[in-house]
Design a protein around this motif. Structure first.
Motif, PDB file in Angstrom:
ATOM      1  N   LEU A  87      15.445  38.704  76.994  1.00 26.39           N
ATOM      2  CA  LEU A  87      15.835  39.439  75.800  1.00 26.39           C
ATOM      3  C   LEU A  87      17.183  40.122  75.990  1.00 26.39           C
ATOM      4  O   LEU A  87      18.087  39.999  75.138  1.00 26.39           O
ATOM      5  N   VAL A  88      17.335  40.832  77.094  1.00 29.73           N
ATOM      6  CA  VAL A  88      18.582  41.552  77.355  1.00 29.73           C
ATOM      7  C   VAL A  88      19.734  40.580  77.545  1.00 29.73           C
ATOM      8  O   VAL A  88      20.842  40.794  77.033  1.00 29.73           O
ATOM      9  N   ASP A  89      19.499  39.490  78.263  1.00 28.05           N
ATOM     10  CA  ASP A  89      20.559  38.509  78.508  1.00 28.05           C
ATOM     11  C   ASP A  89      21.026  37.852  77.212  1.00 28.05           C
ATOM     12  O   ASP A  89      22.227  37.641  77.017  1.00 28.05           O
ATOM     13  N   ASN A  90      20.100  37.552  76.317  1.00 28.59           N
ATOM     14  CA  ASN A  90      20.478  36.957  75.033  1.00 28.59           C
ATOM     15  C   ASN A  90      21.318  37.930  74.199  1.00 28.59           C
ATOM     16  O   ASN A  90      22.286  37.524  73.542  1.00 28.59           O
ATOM     17  N   GLN A  91      20.950  39.211  74.234  1.00 27.02           N
ATOM     18  CA  GLN A  91      21.729  40.211  73.506  1.00 27.02           C
ATOM     19  C   GLN A  91      23.121  40.356  74.118  1.00 27.02           C
ATOM     20  O   GLN A  91      24.116  40.493  73.392  1.00 27.02           O
ATOM     21  N   ALA A  92      23.193  40.324  75.440  1.00 34.15           N
ATOM     22  CA  ALA A  92      24.494  40.437  76.108  1.00 34.15           C
ATOM     23  C   ALA A  92      25.388  39.255  75.765  1.00 34.15           C
ATOM     24  O   ALA A  92      26.598  39.415  75.520  1.00 34.15           O
ATOM     25  N   LYS A  93      24.814  38.050  75.716  1.00 32.08           N
ATOM     26  CA  LYS A  93      25.592  36.865  75.362  1.00 32.08           C
ATOM     27  C   LYS A  93      26.138  36.958  73.940  1.00 32.08           C
ATOM     28  O   LYS A  93      27.259  36.533  73.663  1.00 32.08           O
ATOM     29  N   ALA A  94      25.333  37.491  73.038  1.00 34.09           N
ATOM     30  CA  ALA A  94      25.734  37.562  71.639  1.00 34.09           C
ATOM     31  C   ALA A  94      26.787  38.639  71.382  1.00 34.09           C
ATOM     32  O   ALA A  94      27.576  38.526  70.434  1.00 34.09           O
ATOM     33  N   ILE A  95      26.817  39.669  72.214  1.00 35.48           N
ATOM     34  CA  ILE A  95      27.688  40.815  71.951  1.00 35.48           C
ATOM     35  C   ILE A  95      28.937  40.819  72.812  1.00 35.48           C
ATOM     36  O   ILE A  95      30.042  41.091  72.333  1.00 35.48           O
ATOM     37  N   ILE A 103      27.561  43.349  83.442  1.00 34.25           N
ATOM     38  CA  ILE A 103      27.143  44.026  82.210  1.00 34.25           C
ATOM     39  C   ILE A 103      25.680  43.757  81.890  1.00 34.25           C
ATOM     40  O   ILE A 103      24.935  44.674  81.525  1.00 34.25           O
ATOM     41  N   ALA A 104      25.230  42.497  82.009  1.00 37.57           N
ATOM     42  CA  ALA A 104      23.840  42.166  81.671  1.00 37.57           C
ATOM     43  C   ALA A 104      22.848  42.872  82.598  1.00 37.57           C
ATOM     44  O   ALA A 104      21.876  43.470  82.114  1.00 37.57           O
ATOM     45  N   PRO A 105      23.044  42.840  83.930  1.00 38.77           N
ATOM     46  CA  PRO A 105      22.132  43.609  84.800  1.00 38.77           C
ATOM     47  C   PRO A 105      22.168  45.113  84.521  1.00 38.77           C
ATOM     48  O   PRO A 105      21.135  45.783  84.604  1.00 38.77           O
ATOM     49  N   MET A 106      23.356  45.624  84.182  1.00 39.46           N
ATOM     50  CA  MET A 106      23.452  47.051  83.854  1.00 39.46           C
ATOM     51  C   MET A 106      22.635  47.364  82.604  1.00 39.46           C
ATOM     52  O   MET A 106      21.904  48.364  82.551  1.00 39.46           O
ATOM     53  N   ALA A 107      22.731  46.488  81.592  1.00 39.04           N
ATOM     54  CA  ALA A 107      21.969  46.695  80.359  1.00 39.04           C
ATOM     55  C   ALA A 107      20.467  46.633  80.623  1.00 39.04           C
ATOM     56  O   ALA A 107      19.695  47.421  80.066  1.00 39.04           O
ATOM     57  N   LEU A 108      20.046  45.714  81.479  1.00 36.67           N
ATOM     58  CA  LEU A 108      18.628  45.612  81.842  1.00 36.67           C
ATOM     59  C   LEU A 108      18.161  46.889  82.526  1.00 36.67           C
ATOM     60  O   LEU A 108      17.082  47.418  82.214  1.00 36.67           O
ATOM     61  N   THR A 109      18.960  47.387  83.457  1.00 38.42           N
ATOM     62  CA  THR A 109      18.618  48.619  84.169  1.00 38.42           C
ATOM     63  C   THR A 109      18.538  49.798  83.209  1.00 38.42           C
ATOM     64  O   THR A 109      17.626  50.628  83.296  1.00 38.42           O
ATOM     65  N   PHE A 274      15.617  50.414  73.568  1.00 38.88           N
ATOM     66  CA  PHE A 274      16.311  49.207  73.115  1.00 38.88           C
ATOM     67  C   PHE A 274      17.605  49.566  72.386  1.00 38.88           C
ATOM     68  O   PHE A 274      18.645  48.935  72.607  1.00 38.88           O
ATOM     69  N   ILE A 275      17.552  50.589  71.526  1.00 37.85           N
ATOM     70  CA  ILE A 275      18.747  51.004  70.784  1.00 37.85           C
ATOM     71  C   ILE A 275      19.825  51.513  71.739  1.00 37.85           C
ATOM     72  O   ILE A 275      21.010  51.181  71.597  1.00 37.85           O
ATOM     73  N   PHE A 276      19.435  52.317  72.723  1.00 41.13           N
ATOM     74  CA  PHE A 276      20.412  52.828  73.690  1.00 41.13           C
ATOM     75  C   PHE A 276      21.051  51.676  74.452  1.00 41.13           C
ATOM     76  O   PHE A 276      22.268  51.658  74.672  1.00 41.13           O
ATOM     77  N   LEU A 279      23.447  49.716  71.989  1.00 40.27           N
ATOM     78  CA  LEU A 279      24.702  50.423  71.732  1.00 40.27           C
ATOM     79  C   LEU A 279      25.603  50.401  72.959  1.00 40.27           C
ATOM     80  O   LEU A 279      26.836  50.327  72.838  1.00 40.27           O
ATOM     81  N   THR A 280      24.997  50.461  74.133  1.00 46.47           N
ATOM     82  CA  THR A 280      25.799  50.330  75.363  1.00 46.47           C
ATOM     83  C   THR A 280      26.502  48.981  75.392  1.00 46.47           C
ATOM     84  O   THR A 280      27.707  48.895  75.697  1.00 46.47           O
ATOM     85  N   LEU A 281      25.776  47.911  75.050  1.00 46.67           N
ATOM     86  CA  LEU A 281      26.372  46.577  75.015  1.00 46.67           C
ATOM     87  C   LEU A 281      27.451  46.482  73.930  1.00 46.67           C
ATOM     88  O   LEU A 281      28.507  45.885  74.144  1.00 46.67           O
ATOM     89  N   VAL A 282      27.172  47.059  72.766  1.00 49.42           N
ATOM     90  CA  VAL A 282      28.139  47.006  71.659  1.00 49.42           C
ATOM     91  C   VAL A 282      29.426  47.716  72.036  1.00 49.42           C
ATOM     92  O   VAL A 282      30.533  47.194  71.818  1.00 49.42           O
ATOM     93  N   TYR A 283      29.324  48.906  72.599  1.00 50.60           N
ATOM     94  CA  TYR A 283      30.515  49.679  72.941  1.00 50.60           C
ATOM     95  C   TYR A 283      31.327  48.993  74.034  1.00 50.60           C
ATOM     96  O   TYR A 283      32.562  48.969  73.982  1.00 50.60           O
ATOM     97  N   ILE A 284      30.636  48.405  75.015  1.00 46.93           N
ATOM     98  CA  ILE A 284      31.366  47.691  76.061  1.00 46.93           C
ATOM     99  C   ILE A 284      31.919  46.381  75.504  1.00 46.93           C
ATOM    100  O   ILE A 284      33.028  45.956  75.858  1.00 46.93           O
ATOM    101  N   GLY A 285      31.159  45.733  74.619  1.00 48.62           N
ATOM    102  CA  GLY A 285      31.640  44.496  74.006  1.00 48.62           C
ATOM    103  C   GLY A 285      32.895  44.717  73.178  1.00 48.62           C
ATOM    104  O   GLY A 285      33.774  43.844  73.147  1.00 48.62           O
ATOM    105  N   GLN A 286      33.005  45.874  72.521  1.00 55.47           N
ATOM    106  CA  GLN A 286      34.186  46.176  71.735  1.00 55.47           C
ATOM    107  C   GLN A 286      35.434  46.294  72.623  1.00 55.47           C
ATOM    108  O   GLN A 286      36.550  46.077  72.159  1.00 55.47           O
ATOM    109  N   ALA A 287      35.225  46.668  73.888  1.00 53.98           N
ATOM    110  CA  ALA A 287      36.363  46.759  74.814  1.00 53.98           C
ATOM    111  C   ALA A 287      36.940  45.397  75.116  1.00 53.98           C
ATOM    112  O   ALA A 287      38.103  45.287  75.527  1.00 53.98           O
TER     113      ALA A 287
END
Length: 291
Positions: A87-95, A103-109, A274-276, A279-287
């Motif tokens: 789930l987390v990896d798919n979200q990281a790929k999309a964002i 980034i993906a392991p950080m999001a999982l953690t 999940f929201i936190f 948003l972490t992925l979104v903010y880093i993805g925007q960078a």
């Protein structure tokens, strides 16, 4: 022989008021009294302890999964963690459109850590007060203050939000370079005309501040409200003074409302984690994206 009315009067005389009960349970085990809203010299030991404890438990869970990984039919535990990883990896790929090896392991953690910290809210609200009472542990004003939900403390959520802010700045500098990042701060989103530089810079500062504050406040607000509702429900059971009609009715309401809210709170606990994480992925993805 004392009557039921005398029992009620005696219990009421020694019991704290509703306000005192809630205030005590919302107090922190801290290094010193905090006279104002902001005091960086005060340390909330309970928030730090449970944050670190849940971080270690997160690492232990992930380590246990890696030690038990099998290529055949996975266990339920392994299957559950693999589902979360997917789930987390798919979200990281999309964002995040770039290198996701960190980034993906950080999001999982982040997801597992926040979920575990939120889950501390399922412990009975008077559990540690009962333990302290049984052990004879006393504070300066009776039973010591102690809270076990780090995400219901604004200090804890702001600390995590500041780490995400640091990650945003790091990836902006890594992807765009110092010059590119500064150029974007002054030229986006309105344009590169010198007359617009101050407006661009001001808007970008507000955007970074708003992201950080909203990330902290959203998690804190939801968990603090959930904790407060649990305390209000606990007050229904705290009115028990024997097998009177009022006590039995309030105790039944306490069990019913507590069960319903606990079930509903399961959704809140994992949804906020999940929201936190998102948003972490979104903010880093925007960078990784330029204006």
């Amino acid at each position: 022989m004392t009557t039921a009315t005398e029992h009620v009067a005696a219990a009421a005389a020694h019991a704290p008021t509703s306000g005192e009960y809630i205030k005590h349970h919302l107090g922190h085990f801290r290094s010193a009294d905090q006279p104002g809203i902001v005091d960086f010299s005060v340390i909330n030991y309970d928030t730090i302890f449970w944050s670190v404890a849940m971080a270690l438990l997160t690492c232990l869970i992930l380590w246990a999964v890696t030690r038990r990984v099998t290529s055949g039919v996975p266990s339920r535990f392994q299957g559950a963690i693999e589902s979360i990883v997917e789930l987390v990896d798919n979200q990281a790929k999309a964002i995040v459109h770039g290198d996701r090896s960190f980034i993906a392991p950080m999001a999982l953690t982040v997801f597992l850590w926040v979920a575990l910290m939120n889950s501390m809210d399922f412990l009975p609200v008077d559990l540690f007060a009962t333990i302290f009472r049984a052990l004879g542990i006393q504070g300066a004003h009776g039973e010591p203050f102690f809270r076990v939900v780090p995400t219901a403390d604004l200090n804890g959520t702001f600390g995590m939000a500041l780490v995400v802010f640091g990650a945003m700045i790091f990836y902006n500098l890594k992807i765009k370079g110092l010059g590119g990042f500064i150029h974007e701060l002054f030229t986006a989103p309105f344009g590169a005309h010198p007359a617009l530089w101050i407006f661009n810079f001001g808007l970008n500062l507000i955007e970074f501040a708003a992201k950080t504050v909203s990330l902290a406040m959203r998690l804190f607000g939801n968990m603090f409200a959930g904790e407060l509702i649990f305390l209000l429900i606990a007050l229904l059971g705290a009115t028990w003074v024997g097998f009177t009609a009022q006590s039995v009715a309030l105790a039944g309401l306490h069990v019913a409302l507590g069960s319903v809210w606990a079930i509903f709170h399961i959704l809140i606990v994992f949804l906020q984690a999940f929201i936190f994480m998102m948003l972490t992925l979104v903010y880093i993805g925007q960078a990784h994206e330029g204006h």
